[in-house]
Design an enzyme around this catalytic site. Structure first.
Site, PDB file in Angstrom:
ATOM      1  CG  ASP A 199      -1.696   1.205   1.436  1.00  0.00           C
ATOM      2  OD1 ASP A 199      -2.332   1.627   0.455  1.00  0.00           O
ATOM      3  OD2 ASP A 199      -1.695   1.777   2.543  1.00  0.00           O
ATOM      4  CG  LEU A 200       1.853   5.527  -2.138  1.00  0.00           C
ATOM      5  CD1 LEU A 200       3.351   5.236  -2.224  1.00  0.00           C
ATOM      6  CD2 LEU A 200       1.387   6.154  -3.457  1.00  0.00           C
ATOM      7  CG  ASP A 201      -1.802   7.454   0.351  1.00  0.00           C
ATOM      8  OD1 ASP A 201      -1.222   8.537   0.256  1.00  0.00           O
ATOM      9  OD2 ASP A 201      -2.458   6.944  -0.579  1.00  0.00           O
ATOM     10  CB  THR A 211       0.036  11.006   1.634  1.00  0.00           C
ATOM     11  OG1 THR A 211      -0.326   9.636   1.731  1.00  0.00           O
ATOM     12  CG2 THR A 211       1.191  11.167   0.671  1.00  0.00           C
ATOM     13  CE  LYS A 223      -3.926   7.623   9.295  1.00  0.00           C
ATOM     14  NZ  LYS A 223      -3.112   7.418  10.494  1.00  0.00           N
ATOM     15  N   GLY A 224      -7.176   4.593   4.042  1.00  0.00           N
ATOM     16  CA  GLY A 224      -7.463   3.442   3.186  1.00  0.00           C
ATOM     17  C   GLY A 224      -8.818   3.509   2.501  1.00  0.00           C
ATOM     18  NE  ARG A 251      -9.796  11.823  -5.113  1.00  0.00           N
ATOM     19  CZ  ARG A 251      -9.323  11.981  -6.346  1.00  0.00           C
ATOM     20  NH1 ARG A 251      -9.981  12.706  -7.229  1.00  0.00           N
ATOM     21  NH2 ARG A 251      -8.180  11.408  -6.706  1.00  0.00           N
ATOM     22  CB  SER A 276      -2.186   2.750  -3.686  1.00  0.00           C
ATOM     23  OG  SER A 276      -2.786   3.964  -3.294  1.00  0.00           O
ATOM     24  CB  ALA A 277      -7.601   3.135  -2.438  1.00  0.00           C
ATOM     25  CB  SER A 278      -4.000   7.069  -3.902  1.00  0.00           C
ATOM     26  OG  SER A 278      -3.793   8.361  -4.424  1.00  0.00           O
ATOM     27  NE  ARG A 279     -10.590   7.633  -8.884  1.00  0.00           N
ATOM     28  CZ  ARG A 279     -11.046   7.029  -9.985  1.00  0.00           C
ATOM     29  NH1 ARG A 279     -10.466   7.239 -11.136  1.00  0.00           N
ATOM     30  NH2 ARG A 279     -12.083   6.232  -9.921  1.00  0.00           N
ATOM     31  CG  ASN A 280      -3.979  12.192  -6.476  1.00  0.00           C
ATOM     32  OD1 ASN A 280      -4.058  12.755  -7.562  1.00  0.00           O
ATOM     33  ND2 ASN A 280      -4.910  12.325  -5.540  1.00  0.00           N
ATOM     34  CE  LYS A 336      -5.642  -1.246  -0.811  1.00  0.00           C
ATOM     35  NZ  LYS A 336      -4.523  -0.432  -0.296  1.00  0.00           N
ATOM     36  CD  GLU A 346      -3.413  -1.798   3.062  1.00  0.00           C
ATOM     37  OE1 GLU A 346      -3.540  -0.951   3.970  1.00  0.00           O
ATOM     38  OE2 GLU A 346      -3.807  -1.578   1.914  1.00  0.00           O
ATOM     39  CG  ASP A 347      -1.802   2.625   6.465  1.00  0.00           C
ATOM     40  OD1 ASP A 347      -2.189   2.170   5.369  1.00  0.00           O
ATOM     41  OD2 ASP A 347      -2.030   3.782   6.841  1.00  0.00           O
TER      42      ASP A 347
HETATM   43  C1  G6P Z   1      -5.545   5.994   0.171  1.00  0.00           C
HETATM   44  C2  G6P Z   1      -5.629   6.854   1.424  1.00  0.00           C
HETATM   45  C3  G6P Z   1      -7.030   7.420   1.591  1.00  0.00           C
HETATM   46  C4  G6P Z   1      -7.469   8.131   0.302  1.00  0.00           C
HETATM   47  C5  G6P Z   1      -7.418   7.158  -0.864  1.00  0.00           C
HETATM   48  C6  G6P Z   1      -7.815   7.818  -2.184  1.00  0.00           C
HETATM   49  O1  G6P Z   1      -6.213   4.796   0.399  1.00  0.00           O
HETATM   50  O2  G6P Z   1      -5.301   6.105   2.576  1.00  0.00           O
HETATM   51  O3  G6P Z   1      -7.034   8.312   2.673  1.00  0.00           O
HETATM   52  O4  G6P Z   1      -8.764   8.666   0.449  1.00  0.00           O
HETATM   53  O5  G6P Z   1      -6.102   6.645  -0.976  1.00  0.00           O
HETATM   54  O6  G6P Z   1      -6.835   8.763  -2.516  1.00  0.00           O
HETATM   55  P1  G6P Z   1      -6.955   9.824  -3.691  1.00  0.00           P
HETATM   56  O7  G6P Z   1      -5.550  10.338  -3.828  1.00  0.00           O
HETATM   57  O8  G6P Z   1      -7.385   9.052  -4.918  1.00  0.00           O
HETATM   58  O9  G6P Z   1      -7.942  10.838  -3.299  1.00  0.00           O
HETATM   59 MG    MG Z   2      -2.761   3.135   3.583  1.00  0.00          MG
END
Ligand code: G6P
Ligand code: MG
Length: 217
Positions: A7-9, A15, A43-44, A47, A113-117, A144, A168-169
């Site tokens: 996982d990233l964040d 972040t 967390k996790g 968005r 990671s769930a993040s689009r960034n 997740k 994972e955190d």
């Molecule tokens: C990770 C973080 C979440 C965040 C999600 C989506 O899982 O832990 O806090 O909401 O990514 O991130 P994004 O950058 O796509 O908004």
């Molecule tokens: Mg995380």
């Protein structure tokens, strides 16, 4: 074990503070305060699901879908401004050494990671070249604890899920690893991550051999 999926964040970089500042600013504009304790719940979480939690905290009901998209977009612009300024100094302690060590041992690496960034964060911190595959929020449709993100990672690496260890955190991420049929290491507190095969506070002083023996692999 032939692959590690991270996982990233909260695992490789911190972040959460930037997510918090961006959500707090949005809450302020909406007329309520958003506290750090509530940020733990995000967390996790994706968005849009995070926005739902924020609106619940602020007691805002009956917000239209169009307004929700606009709010999430506003928060993301603020968040992206923060992470655009990230540097390699923001990689969590012990992470680069651990990644170099497992790569030297022939272990494949992926981001899940769930993040689009995720792409921007990996680029800004200089971590991108250390991963054989990157599965992020742009590539998956189910969040997740659904195992999709980790199963996609294993597929892209060309390994069987049973040969993967997930780092994972978030509790939802550990659950996703279990559902994917993978081993899991929790980064954080055992009280939250009790379903993981092993919980460690961080990567500092952590070595691949030590980790495998702690997990009885
Ligand atoms: C990770 C973080 C979440 C965040 C999600 C989506 O899982 O832990 O806090 O909401 O990514 O991130 P994004 O950058 O796509 O908004
Ligand atoms: Mg995380």
């Amino acid at each position: 074990m032939s692959a590690c999926i991270f996982d990233l964040d909260g695992v490789l970089v911190d972040t959460a503070k930037y997510h918090y500042l961006a959500w707090k600013l949005l809450a302020k504009e909406l007329g309520f305060d958003f506290l750090e304790a509530d940020n733990e719940r995000l967390k996790g979480v994706s968005r849009m699901a995070s926005l739902e939690i924020l609106l619940e905290v602020g007691g805002m009901v009956n917000v239209s879908e169009a307004d929700k998209w606009a709010m999430a977009d506003k928060k993301n612009k603020c968040y992206v401004a923060y992470i655009s300024r990230m540097t390699p100094d923001e990689i969590l302690p012990g992470v680069p050494d651990f990644l170099h060590e497992i790569k030297a041992a022939g272990v494949k690496t992926a981001i899940g990671s769930a993040s689009r960034n995720a792409g921007l964060i990996l680029e800004r911190t200089g971590l991108a070249s250390l991963f054989d595959a990157v599965i992020d929020g742009n590539k998956i449709s189910r969040a997740k604890p659904d195992p999709e993100v980790f199963l996609s990672g294993a597929r892209e690496l060309g390994v069987d899920p049973s040969e993967c260890v997930v780092f994972e955190d978030a509790a939802a991420g550990i659950e996703a690893a279990i559902r994917a049929g993978m081993k899991s290491v929790g980064l954080g507190h055992p009280s939250v991550l009790y379903k993981a095969d092993l919980v460690i506070p961080g990567f500092e002083a952590m070595h691949w051999n030590k980790l495998q023996s702690l997990m009885n692999l």
